[in-house]
Motif scaffolding. Structure first.
Motif, PDB file in Angstrom:
ATOM      1  N   MET A 296       0.820  -1.208   0.000  1.00  0.00           N
ATOM      2  CA  MET A 296       0.000   0.000   0.000  1.00  0.00           C
ATOM      3  C   MET A 296       0.858   1.264   0.000  1.00  0.00           C
ATOM      4  N   LEU A 297       1.847   1.312   0.888  1.00  0.00           N
ATOM      5  CA  LEU A 297       2.705   2.488   0.970  1.00  0.00           C
ATOM      6  C   LEU A 297       3.502   2.685  -0.307  1.00  0.00           C
ATOM      7  N   ASN A 298       4.040   1.611  -0.852  1.00  0.00           N
ATOM      8  CA  ASN A 298       4.829   1.702  -2.081  1.00  0.00           C
ATOM      9  C   ASN A 298       4.016   2.245  -3.248  1.00  0.00           C
ATOM     10  N   GLU A 299       2.779   1.829  -3.349  1.00  0.00           N
ATOM     11  CA  GLU A 299       1.955   2.209  -4.495  1.00  0.00           C
ATOM     12  C   GLU A 299       1.239   3.543  -4.325  1.00  0.00           C
ATOM     13  N   SER A 300       0.969   3.947  -3.088  1.00  0.00           N
ATOM     14  CA  SER A 300       0.113   5.130  -2.896  1.00  0.00           C
ATOM     15  C   SER A 300       0.776   6.297  -2.177  1.00  0.00           C
ATOM     16  N   ASN A 301       2.051   6.148  -1.794  1.00  0.00           N
ATOM     17  CA  ASN A 301       2.745   7.281  -1.185  1.00  0.00           C
ATOM     18  C   ASN A 301       3.336   8.144  -2.299  1.00  0.00           C
ATOM     19  N   ARG A 302       2.639   9.192  -2.658  1.00  0.00           N
ATOM     20  CA  ARG A 302       3.056  10.094  -3.732  1.00  0.00           C
ATOM     21  C   ARG A 302       3.274  11.488  -3.174  1.00  0.00           C
ATOM     22  N   SER A 303       4.091  12.268  -3.833  1.00  0.00           N
ATOM     23  CA  SER A 303       4.379  13.626  -3.348  1.00  0.00           C
ATOM     24  C   SER A 303       3.124  14.475  -3.283  1.00  0.00           C
ATOM     25  N   ILE A 304       2.165  14.197  -4.152  1.00  0.00           N
ATOM     26  CA  ILE A 304       0.922  14.979  -4.169  1.00  0.00           C
ATOM     27  C   ILE A 304      -0.051  14.502  -3.093  1.00  0.00           C
ATOM     28  N   SER A 305       0.115  13.254  -2.621  1.00  0.00           N
ATOM     29  CA  SER A 305      -0.772  12.714  -1.582  1.00  0.00           C
ATOM     30  C   SER A 305       0.019  11.752  -0.695  1.00  0.00           C
ATOM     31  N   PRO A 306       0.943  12.291   0.112  1.00  0.00           N
ATOM     32  CA  PRO A 306       1.831  11.439   0.913  1.00  0.00           C
ATOM     33  C   PRO A 306       1.149  10.860   2.161  1.00  0.00           C
ATOM     34  N   TRP A 307       1.705   9.777   2.647  1.00  0.00           N
ATOM     35  CA  TRP A 307       1.262   9.203   3.911  1.00  0.00           C
ATOM     36  C   TRP A 307       2.035   9.838   5.064  1.00  0.00           C
ATOM     37  N   THR A 308       1.342   9.997   6.196  1.00  0.00           N
ATOM     38  CA  THR A 308       1.986  10.397   7.441  1.00  0.00           C
ATOM     39  C   THR A 308       1.765   9.265   8.437  1.00  0.00           C
ATOM     40  N   ILE A 309       2.854   8.682   8.926  1.00  0.00           N
ATOM     41  CA  ILE A 309       2.773   7.573   9.864  1.00  0.00           C
ATOM     42  C   ILE A 309       2.798   8.120  11.286  1.00  0.00           C
ATOM     43  N   VAL A 310       1.875   7.639  12.118  1.00  0.00           N
ATOM     44  CA  VAL A 310       1.806   8.067  13.519  1.00  0.00           C
ATOM     45  C   VAL A 310       2.016   6.845  14.409  1.00  0.00           C
ATOM     46  N   ARG A 311       3.142   6.809  15.112  1.00  0.00           N
ATOM     47  CA  ARG A 311       3.388   5.725  16.054  1.00  0.00           C
ATOM     48  C   ARG A 311       2.410   5.879  17.231  1.00  0.00           C
ATOM     49  N   SER A 312       1.609   4.842  17.499  1.00  0.00           N
ATOM     50  CA  SER A 312       0.494   5.035  18.423  1.00  0.00           C
ATOM     51  C   SER A 312       0.472   4.088  19.613  1.00  0.00           C
ATOM     52  N   ASP A 313       1.624   3.516  19.979  1.00  0.00           N
ATOM     53  CA  ASP A 313       1.642   2.718  21.204  1.00  0.00           C
ATOM     54  C   ASP A 313       1.290   3.582  22.416  1.00  0.00           C
ATOM     55  N   ASN A 314       1.698   4.839  22.370  1.00  0.00           N
ATOM     56  CA  ASN A 314       1.276   5.814  23.381  1.00  0.00           C
ATOM     57  C   ASN A 314       0.154   6.647  22.762  1.00  0.00           C
ATOM     58  N   LYS A 315      -1.078   6.360  23.159  1.00  0.00           N
ATOM     59  CA  LYS A 315      -2.239   7.008  22.540  1.00  0.00           C
ATOM     60  C   LYS A 315      -2.218   8.527  22.694  1.00  0.00           C
ATOM     61  N   LYS A 316      -1.841   8.983  23.863  1.00  0.00           N
ATOM     62  CA  LYS A 316      -1.888  10.423  24.119  1.00  0.00           C
ATOM     63  C   LYS A 316      -0.908  11.181  23.229  1.00  0.00           C
ATOM     64  N   LYS A 317       0.305  10.646  23.115  1.00  0.00           N
ATOM     65  CA  LYS A 317       1.301  11.288  22.242  1.00  0.00           C
ATOM     66  C   LYS A 317       0.852  11.233  20.785  1.00  0.00           C
ATOM     67  N   ALA A 318       0.245  10.122  20.394  1.00  0.00           N
ATOM     68  CA  ALA A 318      -0.235   9.985  19.016  1.00  0.00           C
ATOM     69  C   ALA A 318      -1.299  11.028  18.705  1.00  0.00           C
ATOM     70  N   ARG A 319      -2.239  11.216  19.616  1.00  0.00           N
ATOM     71  CA  ARG A 319      -3.311  12.194  19.399  1.00  0.00           C
ATOM     72  C   ARG A 319      -2.756  13.605  19.248  1.00  0.00           C
ATOM     73  N   LEU A 320      -1.897  13.993  20.178  1.00  0.00           N
ATOM     74  CA  LEU A 320      -1.351  15.349  20.155  1.00  0.00           C
ATOM     75  C   LEU A 320      -0.535  15.604  18.900  1.00  0.00           C
ATOM     76  N   ASN A 321       0.301  14.654  18.528  1.00  0.00           N
ATOM     77  CA  ASN A 321       1.168  14.848  17.367  1.00  0.00           C
ATOM     78  C   ASN A 321       0.392  14.833  16.060  1.00  0.00           C
ATOM     79  N   CYS A 322      -0.667  14.039  15.988  1.00  0.00           N
ATOM     80  CA  CYS A 322      -1.517  14.053  14.798  1.00  0.00           C
ATOM     81  C   CYS A 322      -2.181  15.416  14.630  1.00  0.00           C
TER      82      CYS A 322
END
Length: 304
Positions: free
Chosen positions: A230-256
Motif C-alpha cells: 500500500m505504501l509503495n503504491e500510494s505514497n506520492r508527493s501529491i498525496s503522501p502518507w503520514t505515519i503516527v506511532r500510536s503505542d502511546n495514545k496520548k502522544k499519538a493524538r497530540l502529534n496528529c
C-alpha cells in the motif's frame, strides 16, 4: 487517604470499582481550592501536561474550522491503521468541540448488495467535503489495500487494480483543490494484543470488538505485507502518507493534531514551535517504506 482508595484519578471507596475521571477534568480543576464537598485525588504530572496541551490544540482546531468555512476550503483527513491502533480516539479528540455543521466523521459499514456492484470509489465520493467542510474518514477506500485482501473480502485482481487506481483518484481530488491528509496509525503487535484484552473487560469498549479483531493477531504478518504494498503504491508527493506511532495514545493524538494544524495556514495561529511534532511519533511515508525494506525479512522488527 490511602493509595488503595484513590490513585491516578480512580476512586474505589463507594463502589468497589475504579472510577476514571473524564478527560480534561484534572486540568480544569487543577487550581480549585479545598472545600467541604470536594475530594482530593492523585493525578500524575503527565496527565496534567497532556490535558493542558490537548485543550490548546483543540482551540487551534476551532480557529482552523472557522477559517475553512470562511475561505470555502475542502479538507479531507483519512485515518487508517490496524485494529485498536487509536484512530477513533484521535478523531474523537479532534472533533470534540468543532461545529458538526461543517465537520463530519465518516465511518462506513460494509457495502450493501447494490454498492458491491458499483465502481469501488463510488460509495466514498458522496461523502467527500463540500466547500467550507472538514471531513474525517475513520477508515476509507484503503480498506481494499489491507483488510479486504487479508480477510478474503476482495479478489487479488481487485486488490491489484485498486493499488494502480488509487494514486490517480487522489491526484484528481488534490488537483481539484481538496486538501488531503492521509494518516496511518502504527501500533505494535504487543500493544494491540493488550488493547484487545482490555476491550473484553471494559463494558464501555466492548462495542469495538468484532470478528475481524480476533484474527488481527493471527494475520499480523499478512497485514504487514499489504501495508508495504500500500505504501509503495500510494505514497506520492501529491498525496503522501503520514505515519503516527500510536503505542502511546496520548502522544499519538497530540502529534496528529499538530501535524494537521501545522500544514494549513489560518489567522491567529500559535507559534510554529508549539506545533512541532515529535520525530519519534510522526514519520513520513518514505521513511516508513525505507524502514520496512530494511526489515522485511525480519518481521519481528517491523512496526505495526
Amino acid at each position: 487517604m490511602t493509595a488503595g482508595e484513590k490513585k491516578d484519578g480512580n476512586d474505589t471507596e463507594k463502589t468497589g470499582e475504579p472510577v476514571r475521571l473524564h478527560e480534561g477534568t484534572a486540568a480544569k480543576n487543577l487550581h480549585k481550592k479545598e472545600k467541604k464537598n470536594r475530594r482530593a485525588v492523585w493525578i500524575d504530572e503527565e496527565t496534567i501536561e497532556y490535558e493542558t496541551e490537548l485543550k490548546t490544540l483543540q482551540i487551534e482546531l476551532m480557529k482552523l474550522q472557522l477559517h475553512i468555512k470562511a475561505k470555502g476550503m475542502r479538507v479531507l483527513a483519512i485515518f487508517e491503521g490496524r485494529d485498536a491502533a487509536g484512530k477513533g480516539g484521535t478523531i474523537k479528540r479532534i472533533t470534540e468541540f468543532l461545529n458538526p455543521r461543517t465537520t463530519r466523521v465518516v465511518a462506513l459499514s460494509k457495502p450493501s448488495d447494490t454498492e458491491v456492484t458499483q465502481w469501488y470509489f463510488q460509495r466514498y465520493v458522496s461523502h467527500l467535503p463540500a466547500a467550507g467542510e472538514l471531513v474525517l474518514f475513520d477508515r476509507s477506500w484503503y480498506n481494499r489495500a489491507m483488510v479486504e485482501p487479508v480477510m478474503g473480502f476482495c479478489t487479488d485482481e481487485q486488490h491489484k487494480r485498486f493499488l494502480k487506481d488509487v494514486p490517480l483518484f487522489e491526484q484528481m481530488l488534490v488537483k481539484d483543490g481538496m486538501i488531503l491528509f492521509k494518516f496511518y496509525f502504527s501500533v505494535s503487535k504487543e500493544e494491540q494484543a493488550r488493547r484487545f484484552e482490555a476491550r473484553k473487560t471494559d463494558l464501555l469498549k466492548q462495542y469495538k470488538l468484532s470478528p475481524v479483531d480476533s484474527l488481527a493477531q493471527q494475520h499480523w504478518d499478512q497485514y504487514s505485507v499489504k501495508k508495504f504494498q500500500m505504501l509503495n503504491e500510494s505514497n506520492r508527493s501529491i498525496s503522501p502518507w503520514t505515519i503516527v506511532r500510536s503505542d502511546n495514545k496520548k502522544k499519538a493524538r497530540l502529534n496528529c493534531m499538530k501535524h494537521l494544524l501545522a500544514h494549513i495556514d489560518y489567522p491567529e495561529k500559535i507559534a510554529a514551535e508549539q506545533l512541532k511534532t515529535d520525530p519519534e511519533i510522526v514519520i513520513s511515508g518514505i521513511d516508513e517504506i525505507q524502514h520496512m525494506e530494511e526489515h522485511l525479512f525480519k518481521p519481528v522488527l517491523l512496526r505495526g
